[in-house]
Enzyme design. Structure first.
Site, short mmCIF file in Angstrom:
data_model
loop_
_atom_site.label_atom_id
_atom_site.label_comp_id
_atom_site.label_asym_id
_atom_site.label_seq_id
_atom_site.Cartn_x
_atom_site.Cartn_y
_atom_site.Cartn_z
N ASP A 103 33.28 13.37 -1.68
CA ASP A 103 34.62 13.93 -1.51
C ASP A 103 35.18 14.39 -2.84
O ASP A 103 34.95 13.76 -3.88
CB ASP A 103 35.56 12.87 -0.92
CG ASP A 103 35.11 12.41 0.47
OD1 ASP A 103 34.64 13.28 1.23
OD2 ASP A 103 35.20 11.21 0.75
N PHE A 211 41.14 6.00 8.59
CA PHE A 211 39.79 6.42 8.24
C PHE A 211 39.28 7.48 9.21
O PHE A 211 38.66 8.47 8.80
CB PHE A 211 38.85 5.22 8.30
CG PHE A 211 38.98 4.24 7.16
CD1 PHE A 211 39.78 4.52 6.06
CD2 PHE A 211 38.31 3.04 7.19
CE1 PHE A 211 39.91 3.63 5.01
CE2 PHE A 211 38.42 2.13 6.15
CZ PHE A 211 39.22 2.42 5.06
#
Length: 284
Positions: A103, A211
């Site tokens: 990420d 999440f």
């Protein structure tokens, strides 16, 4: 889906402080008694935990007697940086990595490194290190949240496999049909590597909702409604979450999954309970 010996593994994240390190050490000790195939250790956005990941891997290798597989992210990294990192892992005895794009750090739009995709990282590792590392890659039964289409996501997965991946570990999911359908599609594309389901027992509902919104994992409506009905009853949430994960694990193994990768969140209890309730040692 596989006639090979099943692989059961566990994921941890690097601790941020001494208290976290103590909790992780206790979880590793308990789960080590189950003799998982390996522990994987995660890597923060943009390499934010690189040093802590390395230190955690060293600690596992030196003290646990269980192989460690570090996550290696290529976002924001140069070839020289990754070469040095992989040499460091090789030198301490690591022979398996989880190769990821990773990420971007919060608030950024470009990696600034030499790599854009995980497939490029897999190619780089194979070119630089040959077969010294077993390479795990990520798979997304419900498709990557940034993929423009399901077909493009499958093409990207095949590119990683063709680049030299040995095995894949899936993002967590709660619908067995998603995994079965994904396996049918990749097998139709000629992909034959083992694809091991990732299991995340729900022990904190608010956390798992956050999440799941980020990673694109769907929480089935019946699970959401049960969790919402429990409100602040943490014990009931934990009990139901582990029951659901146990049922999902059992169903996946019955359908031929080549193993299970447990996302432990640095807790031993849920994985330990599922492992023992299903007698996973007898199902390797």
């Amino acid at each position: 889906m596989s006639n090979q010996e099943r692989v059961f593994s566990v994921e941890f994240f690097p601790p941020k402080d001494e208290a976290g390190a103590e909790r992780l050490a206790k979880a590793r000790k308990r789960l080590g008694a189950l003799k998982p195939e390996f522990y994987s250790v995660t890597f923060g956005a943009g390499g934010s935990t690189r040093d802590r990941t390395l230190e955690t891997v060293k600690d596992i290798i030196n003290n646990d007697g269980i192989p460690a597989a570090p996550h290696v992210s290529c976002i924001s990294s140069t070839k020289d940086e990754l070469r040095d990192l992989l040499n460091a892992y090789r030198d301490i005895g690591v022979d398996r990595i989880v190769a990821l794009r990773g990420d971007l750090p919060s608030g950024t739009r470009h990696s600034g490194g030499d790599f854009r995709y995980a497939s490029e990282l897999v190619e780089f590792v194979r070119a630089e290190f040959g077969n010294q590392f077993k390479i795990e890659v990520a798979a997304y039964p419900e498709f990557h949240p940034q993929a423009p289409s399901a077909e493009k996501d499958l093409d990207n997965f095949k590119t990683k496999v063709d680049a030299g991946a040995d095995t894949a570990i899936t993002q967590y999911f709660y619908n067995v049909d998603a995994y079965v359908a994904f396996m049918e599609r990749v097998q139709a594309m000629g992909i034959t590597i083992p694809i091991i389901p990732g299991i995340m027992p729900i022990t904190n509902y608010t956390q798992i909702v956050r999440f799941s919104e980020m990673c694109g994992a769907e929480i089935p409506r019946y699970i959401r409604k049960r969790m919402e009905a429990y409100g602040d009853d943490k014990d009931s949430i934990r009990k139901f979450g582990i029951e659901q994960a146990t049922r999902l694990t059992d169903d996946l193994l019955e359908k031929g999954a080549p193993g299970i990768h447990f996302y432990s969140m640095n807790q031993a209890g849920p994985t330990e309970q599922i492992w023992k309730d299903l007698d996973l040692d007898s199902r390797r």
